[in-house]
Design a protein around this motif. Structure first.
Motif, PDB file in Angstrom:
ATOM      1  N   PHE A 169     -12.329  71.556 -11.176  1.00 34.61           N
ATOM      2  CA  PHE A 169     -11.338  70.792 -11.949  1.00 34.61           C
ATOM      3  C   PHE A 169     -11.709  69.311 -11.964  1.00 34.61           C
ATOM      4  CE2 PHE A 169      -6.746  71.692 -13.143  1.00 34.61           C
ATOM      5  CZ  PHE A 169      -6.558  70.516 -13.857  1.00 34.61           C
ATOM      6  N   TYR A 170     -11.890  68.777 -13.178  1.00 39.11           N
ATOM      7  CA  TYR A 170     -12.071  67.331 -13.360  1.00 39.11           C
ATOM      8  C   TYR A 170     -10.830  66.779 -14.049  1.00 39.11           C
ATOM      9  CZ  TYR A 170     -13.530  62.891 -15.366  1.00 39.11           C
ATOM     10  OH  TYR A 170     -13.578  61.573 -15.736  1.00 39.11           O
ATOM     11  N   PHE A 171     -10.301  65.673 -13.523  1.00 37.92           N
ATOM     12  CA  PHE A 171      -9.043  65.099 -14.008  1.00 37.92           C
ATOM     13  C   PHE A 171      -9.231  63.603 -14.218  1.00 37.92           C
ATOM     14  CE2 PHE A 171      -4.951  63.092 -13.536  1.00 37.92           C
ATOM     15  CZ  PHE A 171      -4.020  63.981 -14.047  1.00 37.92           C
ATOM     16  N   ASN A 172      -8.796  63.113 -15.394  1.00 40.80           N
ATOM     17  CA  ASN A 172      -8.906  61.686 -15.707  1.00 40.80           C
ATOM     18  C   ASN A 172      -7.654  61.239 -16.450  1.00 40.80           C
ATOM     19  OD1 ASN A 172      -9.469  59.305 -17.461  1.00 40.80           O
ATOM     20  ND2 ASN A 172     -11.502  59.422 -16.544  1.00 40.80           N
ATOM     21  N   SER A 173      -6.915  60.303 -15.840  1.00 41.67           N
ATOM     22  CA  SER A 173      -5.746  59.683 -16.477  1.00 41.67           C
ATOM     23  C   SER A 173      -5.993  58.191 -16.619  1.00 41.67           C
ATOM     24  CB  SER A 173      -4.481  59.911 -15.637  1.00 41.67           C
ATOM     25  OG  SER A 173      -3.858  61.121 -15.950  1.00 41.67           O
ATOM     26  N   ASP A 174      -5.823  57.689 -17.819  1.00 41.91           N
ATOM     27  CA  ASP A 174      -6.038  56.274 -18.112  1.00 41.91           C
ATOM     28  C   ASP A 174      -4.706  55.665 -18.531  1.00 41.91           C
ATOM     29  OD1 ASP A 174      -6.992  53.813 -18.740  1.00 41.91           O
ATOM     30  OD2 ASP A 174      -8.208  54.452 -20.454  1.00 41.91           O
ATOM     31  N   TYR A 175      -4.158  54.773 -17.671  1.00 38.21           N
ATOM     32  CA  TYR A 175      -2.879  54.108 -17.949  1.00 38.21           C
ATOM     33  C   TYR A 175      -3.159  52.789 -18.658  1.00 38.21           C
ATOM     34  CZ  TYR A 175      -0.803  57.525 -14.831  1.00 38.21           C
ATOM     35  OH  TYR A 175      -0.385  58.699 -14.252  1.00 38.21           O
ATOM     36  N   ARG A 176      -2.648  52.674 -19.879  1.00 38.69           N
ATOM     37  CA  ARG A 176      -3.019  51.559 -20.736  1.00 38.69           C
ATOM     38  C   ARG A 176      -1.983  50.447 -20.823  1.00 38.69           C
ATOM     39  NH1 ARG A 176      -7.346  52.506 -24.067  1.00 38.69           N
ATOM     40  NH2 ARG A 176      -8.337  54.551 -23.866  1.00 38.69           N
ATOM     41  N   GLN A 177      -0.809  50.630 -20.242  1.00 35.52           N
ATOM     42  CA  GLN A 177       0.182  49.567 -20.305  1.00 35.52           C
ATOM     43  C   GLN A 177      -0.242  48.395 -19.408  1.00 35.52           C
ATOM     44  OE1 GLN A 177       0.662  52.543 -18.968  1.00 35.52           O
ATOM     45  NE2 GLN A 177       1.988  52.492 -17.169  1.00 35.52           N
ATOM     46  N   PRO A 178       0.057  47.142 -19.792  1.00 32.84           N
ATOM     47  CA  PRO A 178      -0.412  45.963 -19.053  1.00 32.84           C
ATOM     48  C   PRO A 178       0.079  45.911 -17.605  1.00 32.84           C
ATOM     49  CG  PRO A 178       0.377  45.349 -21.238  1.00 32.84           C
ATOM     50  CD  PRO A 178       0.763  46.767 -21.028  1.00 32.84           C
ATOM     51  N   GLU A 227     -10.302  62.157 -10.455  1.00 33.82           N
ATOM     52  CA  GLU A 227     -10.813  62.924  -9.327  1.00 33.82           C
ATOM     53  C   GLU A 227     -11.472  64.205  -9.827  1.00 33.82           C
ATOM     54  OE1 GLU A 227      -8.188  61.894  -5.443  1.00 33.82           O
ATOM     55  OE2 GLU A 227      -7.132  63.112  -6.930  1.00 33.82           O
ATOM     56  N   TRP A 228     -12.328  64.740  -8.979  1.00 35.69           N
ATOM     57  CA  TRP A 228     -13.059  65.968  -9.285  1.00 35.69           C
ATOM     58  C   TRP A 228     -13.068  66.814  -8.024  1.00 35.69           C
ATOM     59  CZ3 TRP A 228     -19.079  66.276  -9.693  1.00 35.69           C
ATOM     60  CH2 TRP A 228     -19.457  67.547 -10.161  1.00 35.69           C
ATOM     61  N   ALA A 229     -12.722  68.075  -8.149  1.00 37.70           N
ATOM     62  CA  ALA A 229     -12.600  68.910  -6.956  1.00 37.70           C
ATOM     63  C   ALA A 229     -12.942  70.357  -7.273  1.00 37.70           C
ATOM     64  CB  ALA A 229     -11.177  68.823  -6.391  1.00 37.70           C
ATOM     65  N   GLN A 230     -13.282  71.098  -6.207  1.00 34.44           N
ATOM     66  CA  GLN A 230     -13.578  72.523  -6.301  1.00 34.44           C
ATOM     67  C   GLN A 230     -12.557  73.302  -5.492  1.00 34.44           C
ATOM     68  OE1 GLN A 230     -16.112  74.376  -7.968  1.00 34.44           O
ATOM     69  NE2 GLN A 230     -14.800  76.067  -7.275  1.00 34.44           N
ATOM     70  N   LEU A 282     -14.942  66.573  -4.557  1.00 34.52           N
ATOM     71  CA  LEU A 282     -16.270  66.295  -5.100  1.00 34.52           C
ATOM     72  C   LEU A 282     -16.411  64.831  -5.478  1.00 34.52           C
ATOM     73  CD1 LEU A 282     -16.772  69.459  -7.347  1.00 34.52           C
ATOM     74  CD2 LEU A 282     -17.548  69.079  -4.997  1.00 34.52           C
ATOM     75  N   ASP A 283     -15.327  64.220  -5.957  1.00 40.76           N
ATOM     76  CA  ASP A 283     -15.364  62.793  -6.286  1.00 40.76           C
ATOM     77  C   ASP A 283     -13.943  62.251  -6.297  1.00 40.76           C
ATOM     78  OD1 ASP A 283     -16.750  60.340  -7.247  1.00 40.76           O
ATOM     79  OD2 ASP A 283     -15.489  60.676  -9.006  1.00 40.76           O
ATOM     80  N   SER A 284     -13.776  61.060  -5.726  1.00 43.95           N
ATOM     81  CA  SER A 284     -12.490  60.367  -5.714  1.00 43.95           C
ATOM     82  C   SER A 284     -12.752  58.915  -5.360  1.00 43.95           C
ATOM     83  CB  SER A 284     -11.537  61.025  -4.701  1.00 43.95           C
ATOM     84  OG  SER A 284     -10.260  60.403  -4.735  1.00 43.95           O
TER      85      SER A 284
END
Length: 412
Positions: A40-49, A58-61, A90-92
């Motif tokens: 599972f690869y997960f990416n959330s981008d919060y764009r409010q100032p 994060e990326w995990a198995q 796997l990545d954080s």
């Protein structure tokens, strides 16, 4: 003496070991086990100032080992289920954690975490009692399985089908283990504008489902989170065949929730969803209305059983909120590509107070594309991409992507 779920499961195993070999025939013959591998690869981008955290990535198995025994022979059958789960980082990063895949650390997410569940079960006629680790899927409590590892509960659950067409279920949950944590905890209430929630080890539930025919089903569920809220939920499901490869499905839902303790829970939720299917196409429309002083309540960490509970927004269920949804699905099997599916939907909500004090408005758009290999060495290997965009007036602006690779390996 009160017996813990783990003790009951161990006692069931001990009892099974004392039974004669013929009584164990179905216990072993009907047993099954599988291992699910979930990347599972997960990416959330919060764009409010003013975002407190601009990105969660994060990326995990995950490894999910599931064993379900059969039942011993005889008027009363006994069995055991076991569930073992492991999540590996796997990545954080310190500024990218809290995606829901991994536990949240003081500075870093841990390298791994694990969960173990054991369930003893008993069957009498057409009724089954399970005590131990549970993954409930009811209107009043729906375990969250949208990340690396599923949410589980400890408790007891009985399901009875003694009358044709009628399903009765009842039970009690005592502990909650959320999707990205190893520890069992007490339960509490979640929901917009709800105050005074109290931790508790008692959630009682009961429900009736009656299938009037293959096309019409009615459901009633009751839930009571001790010292927090009581809830009554009604659901009517109907499928109307229209012609060859055509149908209209109606899904009507109503929930009445009131305080039971020191909370301020006060909510009525009305939802309606209609889906027209034509061959591989499905066209859906939904409407949802909240009434009362608070939003819709549910157990912390669980999914909400509302028609507009989707990917990013907290279920479009703020006090007084009105929301609608348009959805389109296509199954590519209709044009000779089995295993390939596509979904897109758009939701908009308004008529509620935003966190900035202005008249609230929010919208969300989701896209889901998945493929399951049908043959060869990769048979049953699934690849899924999910994309979501969410915007609300004066508050959250979020873009999110999830890439999920999963494969289930049968062991028994």
């Amino acid at each position: 003496m009160r017996m813990s779920p783990l003790s009951l499961g161990a006692s069931t195993a001990a009892l099974a070991s004392l039974l004669p070999t013929p009584a164990l025939a179905e216990f072993f013959a009907d047993s099954k086990a599988d291992l699910e591998l979930r990347n599972f690869y997960f990416n959330s981008d919060y764009r409010q100032p003013n975002a407190r955290q601009s990105k969660r990535e994060e990326w995990a198995q995950g490894f999910i080992l599931n064993f379900e025994s059969g039942f011993t022979e005889g008027p009363v059958g006994f069995g055991i289920d076991a569930l073992g789960m492991l999540g590996v980082k796997l990545d954080s990063g310190p500024d990218r954690q809290n995606s829901g895949l991994l536990p949240v650390g003081d500075e870093h997410a841990p390298d791994d975490y694990s969960k173990l569940g054991l369930t003893g079960k008993l069957r009498l006629s057409k009724s089954t009692l399970r005590v131990g680790t549970l993954i409930p899927k009811m209107q009043t409590v729906r375990s969250n399985e949208s990340r690396l590892l599923p949410q589980t509960f400890e408790g007891a659950h009985v399901v009875s089908r003694e009358i044709d067409g009628l399903t009765f279920n009842a039970g009690r949950l005592t502990r909650n283990r959320v999707r990205n944590d190893s520890a069992n905890e007490q339960m509490t209430v979640a929901g917009s504008n709800i105050r005074g929630g109290q931790d508790t080890d008692e959630f009682n539930f009961a429900g009736l489902r009656y299938d009037w025919s293959k096309r019409l089903t009615t459901v009633y569920d009751y839930g009571h989170l001790d010292q927090n809220y009581k809830q009554h939920m009604l659901n009517v499901l109907h499928t109307l065949p229209i012609g060859d490869n055509q149908s209209l499905k109606t899904d009507l839902r109503y929930a009445r929730s009131r305080k039971a303790g020191n909370t301020n829970v006060d909510n009525d939720a009305l939802g309606a969803k209609f889906t027209y299917t034509l061959g591989g196409h499905a066209f859906g429309i939904a409407y949802q209305k909240m009434s009362g002083e608070t939003g819709f309540p549910h157990l912390n960490g669980t999914d909400s059983y509302l028609v507009n509970y989707v990917m990013l927004s907290p279920d479009f269920a703020s006090p007084g909120e009105r929301s609608w949804q348009l959805r389109y699905d296509f199954d590519f099997a209709a044009i000779g590509i089995p295993g390939l599916t596509f979904m897109t939907r758009y939701l908009k909500g308004d008529h509620f107070d935003s966190s900035s004090g202005a008249a609230g408005q929010e919208w969300e758009r989701n896209t889901d594309l998945g493929y399951t290999f049908q043959s060869g060495a990769l048979k049953n290997f699934n690849v899924r991409w999910r994309n979501g965009i969410y915007r609300s007036r004066g508050a959250t602006e979020l873009d999110q992507n999830r890439l999920i690779l999963s494969y289930t390996l049968p062991l028994l």
